[in-house]
Design a protein around this motif. Structure first.
Motif, PDB file in Angstrom:
ATOM      1  N   TYR A  10       5.026  23.990  15.822  1.00  0.00           N
ATOM      2  CA  TYR A  10       4.172  25.178  15.967  1.00  0.00           C
ATOM      3  C   TYR A  10       4.922  26.388  15.448  1.00  0.00           C
ATOM      4  O   TYR A  10       6.134  26.475  15.549  1.00  0.00           O
ATOM      5  N   TYR A  11       4.162  27.328  14.937  1.00  0.00           N
ATOM      6  CA  TYR A  11       4.741  28.640  14.634  1.00  0.00           C
ATOM      7  C   TYR A  11       4.021  29.674  15.469  1.00  0.00           C
ATOM      8  O   TYR A  11       2.800  29.734  15.461  1.00  0.00           O
ATOM      9  N   LYS A  12       4.772  30.454  16.206  1.00  0.00           N
ATOM     10  CA  LYS A  12       4.133  31.504  16.989  1.00  0.00           C
ATOM     11  C   LYS A  12       4.422  32.836  16.322  1.00  0.00           C
ATOM     12  O   LYS A  12       5.553  33.225  16.130  1.00  0.00           O
ATOM     13  N   SER A  40      -2.631  23.862   0.128  1.00  0.00           N
ATOM     14  CA  SER A  40      -1.613  24.834   0.512  1.00  0.00           C
ATOM     15  C   SER A  40      -1.725  25.164   1.994  1.00  0.00           C
ATOM     16  O   SER A  40      -2.822  25.333   2.513  1.00  0.00           O
ATOM     17  N   GLY A  41      -0.625  25.181   2.690  1.00  0.00           N
ATOM     18  CA  GLY A  41      -0.625  25.555   4.104  1.00  0.00           C
ATOM     19  C   GLY A  41      -0.875  24.409   5.048  1.00  0.00           C
ATOM     20  O   GLY A  41      -0.980  24.609   6.248  1.00  0.00           O
ATOM     21  N   CYS A  42      -0.910  23.183   4.548  1.00  0.00           N
ATOM     22  CA  CYS A  42      -1.216  22.069   5.439  1.00  0.00           C
ATOM     23  C   CYS A  42       0.019  21.530   6.135  1.00  0.00           C
ATOM     24  O   CYS A  42      -0.070  20.642   6.973  1.00  0.00           O
ATOM     25  N   GLY A  43       1.205  22.061   5.802  1.00  0.00           N
ATOM     26  CA  GLY A  43       2.403  21.646   6.544  1.00  0.00           C
ATOM     27  C   GLY A  43       3.381  20.801   5.766  1.00  0.00           C
ATOM     28  O   GLY A  43       4.333  20.269   6.330  1.00  0.00           O
ATOM     29  N   LYS A  44       3.198  20.710   4.466  1.00  0.00           N
ATOM     30  CA  LYS A  44       4.064  19.832   3.662  1.00  0.00           C
ATOM     31  C   LYS A  44       5.520  20.315   3.677  1.00  0.00           C
ATOM     32  O   LYS A  44       6.445  19.542   3.922  1.00  0.00           O
ATOM     33  N   SER A  45       5.701  21.629   3.398  1.00  0.00           N
ATOM     34  CA  SER A  45       7.076  22.158   3.364  1.00  0.00           C
ATOM     35  C   SER A  45       7.721  22.064   4.737  1.00  0.00           C
ATOM     36  O   SER A  45       8.898  21.721   4.864  1.00  0.00           O
ATOM     37  N   THR A  46       6.894  22.341   5.764  1.00  0.00           N
ATOM     38  CA  THR A  46       7.408  22.229   7.137  1.00  0.00           C
ATOM     39  C   THR A  46       7.928  20.826   7.384  1.00  0.00           C
ATOM     40  O   THR A  46       9.025  20.637   7.917  1.00  0.00           O
ATOM     41  N   LEU A  47       7.163  19.864   6.969  1.00  0.00           N
ATOM     42  CA  LEU A  47       7.551  18.470   7.149  1.00  0.00           C
ATOM     43  C   LEU A  47       8.866  18.180   6.433  1.00  0.00           C
ATOM     44  O   LEU A  47       9.791  17.605   6.997  1.00  0.00           O
TER      45      LEU A  47
HETATM   46  N1  LIG Z   1       8.180  30.683   9.357  1.00  0.00           N
HETATM   47  C1  LIG Z   1       6.865  30.609   9.595  1.00  0.00           C
HETATM   48  N2  LIG Z   1       6.320  31.416  10.497  1.00  0.00           N
HETATM   49  C2  LIG Z   1       5.002  31.343  10.784  1.00  0.00           C
HETATM   50  N3  LIG Z   1       4.188  30.516  10.212  1.00  0.00           N
HETATM   51  C3  LIG Z   1       4.647  29.646   9.279  1.00  0.00           C
HETATM   52  C4  LIG Z   1       6.031  29.671   8.928  1.00  0.00           C
HETATM   53  N4  LIG Z   1       6.244  28.729   7.970  1.00  0.00           N
HETATM   54  C5  LIG Z   1       5.036  28.145   7.754  1.00  0.00           C
HETATM   55  N5  LIG Z   1       4.097  28.701   8.541  1.00  0.00           N
HETATM   56  C6  LIG Z   1       2.697  28.295   8.613  1.00  0.00           C
HETATM   57  O1  LIG Z   1       2.672  26.931   8.853  1.00  0.00           O
HETATM   58  C7  LIG Z   1       1.673  26.332   8.064  1.00  0.00           C
HETATM   59  C8  LIG Z   1       2.291  25.270   7.163  1.00  0.00           C
HETATM   60  O2  LIG Z   1       3.107  25.876   6.210  1.00  0.00           O
HETATM   61  P1  LIG Z   1       3.843  25.098   5.060  1.00  0.00           P
HETATM   62  O3  LIG Z   1       4.519  23.941   5.648  1.00  0.00           O
HETATM   63  O4  LIG Z   1       4.663  26.044   4.274  1.00  0.00           O
HETATM   64  O5  LIG Z   1       2.594  24.598   4.150  1.00  0.00           O
HETATM   65  P2  LIG Z   1       2.602  24.005   2.689  1.00  0.00           P
HETATM   66  O6  LIG Z   1       4.012  23.811   2.275  1.00  0.00           O
HETATM   67  O7  LIG Z   1       1.879  22.756   2.909  1.00  0.00           O
HETATM   68  O8  LIG Z   1       1.904  24.951   1.850  1.00  0.00           O
HETATM   69  C9  LIG Z   1       0.996  27.446   7.288  1.00  0.00           C
HETATM   70  O9  LIG Z   1      -0.149  27.818   7.998  1.00  0.00           O
HETATM   71  C10 LIG Z   1       2.012  28.546   7.304  1.00  0.00           C
HETATM   72  O10 LIG Z   1       1.365  29.798   7.295  1.00  0.00           O
END
Ligand SMILES: Nc1ncnc2c1ncn2[C@@H]1O[C@H](COP(=O)(O)OP(=O)(O)O)[C@@H](O)[C@H]1O
Ligand SMILES: [Mg+2]
Lengths: 225, 801
Positions: A10-12, A40-47
């Motif tokens: 989660y991101y708060k 875009s924004g589905c969580g790939k980079s986060t993963l």
């Molecule tokens: N550091 C952060 N703080 C708040 N929200 C974030 C942060 N990093 C990513 N997010 C949110 O988490 C979600 C997934 O982001 P991200 O993994 O970058 O997506 P992708 O790489 O698939 O485009 C997005 O809604 C993004 O706005």
């Protein structure tokens, strides 16, 4: 090699909570080449950041090479990371003040490889990436394709077991992009596990398996072999 | 138009809070220090400004050669007055003979004060422009008159009229108050002169004063003059320079040179070396002036460094402004208005800081400086100062920033080249060079003071008090008092001395002894002491013995210090005689028999070798102090209480006044200690300002290298490796500064130490401490930012947006 179960993140931000990963589960076997796709924004980079042990998760399990690493502290994770994982970024992330040689040398310095040994290894990998002749240049003096080849060289110089690539062709034209994909395919053939995030169906075809995500969840998985 | 510039400047300030804070606080502190130093310098330079005739008043000085060493001082002989009045009268408007400033005991009814004053000739009040509040300016005309300062008149008479009242002086004579004058303000000569008595009265008080009337060799008096309008100090000096030499055959061998020492120079340039004026306090004025400028420079360097560093972040702004047609001049203007805004804000804070710390500063520097709110000159200087500082610190960044090529900048190709930070590095090195040099200098000053304090004084100064002799009654009662003090248990021993233990009041020559080299001109410190002198002080006998009641002939005995024995070249001194060399057999004093040699005791400067001294027996009439060794079995407070009671029983009308000898001795260090505390404060400020700048630069560099740090971290760099990476460059700069500052400070402080003959050698430890200190301070300053950057999560800095 990798097994994630019910991974959550989660991101708060200012009372607004974003669910970046929502009970995501899958596994990747040794030697596999997996592409991750999704809007875009589905969580790939986060993963990818969590898989690369750059970031914490907020729940679930992450087994790497048979070890549960989810509760590992920063130091332990850094140690696993530097010996096992290479990164390739969309924006290359080369260090401007360092030459090509010095950029590629960095991971070896941080894993404590001796100087002579470093030189040998860097030269080897630069040869392989065909940018040996550019070793004394600075990143700004190279084309985008060349910069990404340097970045790949840097990612593999330590012989990592896993390469995480976040849109490696995103900033490249198609011919340079294909070159990079060929490099990754070649590395994969030599046994390196690769997880690559991409927007391009064309690039995804180089992989063995595509995981498609939406809103932090796996929606579909197609195997290409 | 201006408004617009300042509006944008203001927004920029608010946008970059940390940067603005560092800039403004650094500049404000630097300016505050400079203002305080400036006020201090002004105060020093204005010394004696109270005297309207400052430029035509002089004191008559004398240089004399003893064995080739020329000594210079204000002490002159009485007959000089008559020759100047008779043969050189047309050069002078006033000639005023004066005694030394000396405390006396003034009593009116039940009220009494013990306070400083002078005896002067009639035209003294006129020459010094004393403002008469009550009575007449000619108040010294009658022999039995006294003039009082406002303060002493108030203490004695309250709000009653003073003139006409009769005061008892030293419990002896009745003098009539003829005038009350305004106190002479601080920061002026004579500012402690609480009364004036007539010269006529003074010279009749003791036989030796009267006898001095025709003695060219008795240099015991002062003379002040005001020269005539049609002449100059130099012209008068050239006329009178040889008067004494020509008047006295006996004195000619010392080549006495009489000259005028202008009031202008009394305070700031009163050092003489070999007969030549050689500076004085003016050196401190220069020293602190330079330090003040350096501190301002340090603060300006911060400003320049941070602005240029930040400029790279503002490259885009410059590119856009230029591409939409901003002239280079307009850009320079924009940046200059930012620097003006910062400087003006800093100045306001600086004034606040000055107001806040002026009291403390006054204590530290023993000054009574007030903030010059109404002084137009101050504000004009301040304005000039603001403009210069703003230009100094704003112009380089302004020109640098505005010279960016807009095309390159907008294409994103603007990269700070490998050497773009070189000027910045040079400035940081400059800052640290100054700071480190100051650290070293402060340490040397402190070491020198400690070294001299640790010097053995030759007697036991703890538990020793001195009671000043205030009247002839004291002298006669010395023996009785000794018996009573000892019997009371408050003291275990007592001796009288003719000068305090911590000073030499009398020097003698004109002796002869066995083995005296031909033509040797001796100069001996001379003190009269009573029987138990050695025992009371705890001095160390090296040969022979001290004065003893068992040997009646000791009344013509003399004790030498170790240096005197070497100086005079006497072998086996005990039992030898020191004889009066007077050619006139009638006047010759009886010979003195050497009965003992004591180890040197430091009576004068703790920084100089102990002077050759002789201690002759006090045959009554010469005592200036009772010296008491307190009873070590009792507390000091108890001892003092007992002593005071004994004292009061014997002298019921005299206030009990005493000094601790160790405190008197401690005063010898006060001027060096003042320099040391000022040096400490300014060093601390210099370090603070430099560190503030370093902190700003470190945060800038950390910010600039965020991406790099992120990448390195992903590639496996540990926090300590990153910390080293970020700190290394700064450490290098500080090491370079150390290499520049050390030899420089070594040289300067070596020079400073030259003025002390008893001095510490500047050892490696000072440099080691400075080196270690500078590195630690740098590391702490830089590490905060470095560690903050190193522990940050790299994914934030690597996210591609
Ligand atoms: N550091 C952060 N703080 C708040 N929200 C974030 C942060 N990093 C990513 N997010 C949110 O988490 C979600 C997934 O982001 P991200 O993994 O970058 O997506 P992708 O790489 O698939 O485009 C997005 O809604 C993004 O706005
Ligand atoms: Mg992404």
């Amino acid at each position: 090699m990798i097994k994630i179960t019910d991974l959550e993140k989660y991101y708060k931000t200012e009372e607004l909570q974003t669910i970046a990963l929502n009970k995501l589960s899958f596994d990747v076997k040794k030697g596999e080449f997996v592409a991750i796709m999704g809007p875009s924004g589905c969580g790939k980079s986060t993963l990818l950041n969590i898989l690369g042990m750059l970031d914490d998760s907020d729940g679930g399990s992450f087994i790497f090479n048979g070890e549960e690493v989810i509760h590992y502290n920063e130091r332990k994770r850094a140690n696993i990371r530097k010996h096992n994982i290479g990164f390739v970024f969309q924006s290359f992330n080369l260090i401007d003040q360092l030459t090509v040689f010095e950029n590629v040398e960095l991971p070896l310095i941080y894993t404590g490889v001796k100087k002579a040994e470093r030189k040998k290894k860097v030269h080897e990998v630069l040869e392989k990436m065909q940018i040996m002749h550019r070793r004394k240049h600075f990143p700004q003096q190279l084309s985008g394709g060349q910069q990404q080849r340097v970045a790949v060289a840097r990612a593999v110089v330590n012989n990592p077991k896993l390469i995480l690539a976040d849109e490696p062709t995103g900033n490249l034209d198609s011919s340079n992009g294909n070159e990079v994909m060929d490099l990754l395919t070649e590395l994969n053939k030599q046994g390196t596990t690769i997880i690559m995030v991409t927007h391009s169906e064309h690039d995804a075809k180089f992989s063995h398996r595509i995981i498609r995500m939406l809103d932090g969840q796996k929606v579909i998985e197609n195997s290409l072999i | 138009m201006f408004r617009n510039y300042f509006k944008i400047a203001w927004r920029n300030l608010l946008k970059n809070k940390v940067y603005s804070f560092i800039n403004i606080s650094g500049l404000a502190v630097g300016m505050a220090a400079t203002i305080m130093i400036g006020l201090w310098i002004t105060d020093e330079l204005n010394y004696n400004d109270h005297f309207k005739k400052k430029d035509v008043i002089a004191q008559v000085y004398q240089s004399q050669a003893m064995n080739g060493d020329v000594g210079t001082g204000p002490a002159i002989p009485r007959p000089l007055e008559f020759i100047l009045r008779e043969e050189y009268a047309d050069n002078f408007k006033h000639i005023v003979m004066s005694s030394w400033e000396q405390p006396r005991y003034l009593k009116y009814g039940e009220t009494n004060i013990y306070t400083q004053g002078n005896a002067m000739q009639e035209s003294g009040p006129e020459m010094l422009d004393l403002k008469i509040i009550e009575g007449i300016k000619d108040g010294l005309k009658e022999k039995n008159s006294i003039m009082l300062s406002e303060t002493s008149a108030k203490t004695l008479f309250g709000s009653d009229a003073a003139v006409g009242k009769i005061i008892k002086v030293n419990n002896l004579d009745d003098l009539i108050v003829t005038a009350v004058y305004n106190d002479i303000p601080e920061n002026n000569s004579f500012n402690e002169m609480d009364y004036l008595i007539p010269w006529k009265y003074y010279v009749t008080k003791q036989p030796w004063l009267e006898n001095a009337i025709d003695r060219w060799g008795n240099n015991s008096f002062q003379m002040f003059v005001q020269i005539n309008e049609n002449t100059t100090m130099e012209a008068v000096t050239s006329k009178i320079i040889d008067v004494k030499k020509n008047a006295s055959v006996d004195e000619a061998e010392f080549n006495p040179q009489i000259f005028l020492f202008p009031m202008q120079d009394w305070y700031l340039r009163n050092d003489f070396e070999n007969g030549v004026q050689s500076g004085g306090r003016i050196e401190n004025v220069w020293l602190f002036g330079i330090i003040g400028l350096f501190i301002l420079l340090l603060a300006c360097i911060n400003f320049i460094n941070l602005s240029t560093a930040r400029s790279e972040k503002r490259a885009t702004e410059v590119g856009i402004r230029k591409s939409i047609g901003s002239q280079r001049g307009q850009l320079i203007f924009q940046f200059l208005s930012e620097s003006f805004l910062i400087v003006i804000l800093s100045f306001v804070f600086a004034i606040g800081i000055v107001l806040l710390f002026l009291n403390g500063f006054n204590n530290l520097a023993s000054k009574v400086i007030v903030f010059p709110w109404t002084n137009i000159q101050f504000w004009l200087v301040a304005l000039a100062f603001i403009i210069v500082t703003a230009f100094l610190s704003g112009s380089y960044p302004a020109i640098y920033l505005s010279s960016f090529n807009p095309v390159a900048v907008l294409k994103g190709a603007f990269k700070s080249g490998r050497y773009s930070s070189l000027p910045r590095k040079i400035l940081v090195v400059t800052q640290f060079t100054v700071s480190i040099a100051l650290i070293i200098a402060t340490l040397v000053v402190m070491n020198q003071i400690q070294f001299s304090k640790d010097r053995p004084v030759g007697y036991d100064k703890e538990g020793l008090i001195q009671i000043p002799v205030m009247s002839n009654e004291f002298i006669g009662k010395a023996e009785v008092m000794r018996t009573q003090f000892i019997a009371s248990g408050g003291a275990i021993e007592m001796a009288t001395t003719s000068s305090p233990t911590t000073n030499v009041w009398s020097n003698r020559s004109g002796y002869t002894w066995e083995g005296k080299p031909v033509g040797f001109q001796e100069d001996l410190a001379y003190t009269n002491v009573s029987y138990e002198f050695v025992k009371t002080l705890g001095a160390k006998i090296i040969q022979g013995r001290g004065f003893s009641r068992d040997f009646p002939s000791d009344s013509l005995g003399v004790i030498l210090n170790k240096t005197a024995v070497e100086y005079m070249g006497i072998k086996d001194p005990i039992g030898k005689y020191i004889r009066d060399a007077d050619t006139d057999v009638e006047n010759r004093e009886p010979p003195l028999k050497i009965i003992g040699v004591i180890d040197d005791i430091i009576m004068q400067s703790p920084y100089s070798p102990v002077k050759q001294s002789i201690y002759a027996f006090d045959n009554g009439g010469t005592a200036s102090f009772y010296n008491l060794r307190l009873n070590p079995e009792k507390s000091t407070a108890k001892n003092l209480e007992i002593i005071k009671n004994v004292f009061k029983k014997n002298f019921p009308d005299t206030p009990f006044d005493f000094q601790f000898v160790d405190e008197e001795y401690g005063r010898k260090f006060s001027s060096e200690e003042r320099i040391a505390s000022l040096a400490r404060v300014f060093t601390a400020l210099a370090i603070f300002i430099s560190c503030l700048g370093l902190f700003g630069l470190a945060s800038f560099v950390a910010e600039q290298r965020t991406k790099e740090i992120g990448v390195r971290k992903v590639l496996g760099a540990s926090i300590s490796q990153l910390w080293l990476l970020l700190s290394k460059d700064f450490i290098t700069l500080v090491v370079i500064a150390l290499l520049i500052a050390s030899p420089f400070a070594y040289y300067i402080m070596g020079q400073w130490l030259q003025k002390f003959s008893y001095r510490v050698s500047v050892g490696w430890d000072v440099f080691a401490i400075a080196c270690f200190g500078a590195l630690i301070i740098t590391l702490i300053t830089v590490s905060f930012q470095a560690i903050k950057a190193a522990i940050a999560n790299p994914i934030k800095s690597l996210r591609t947006e």
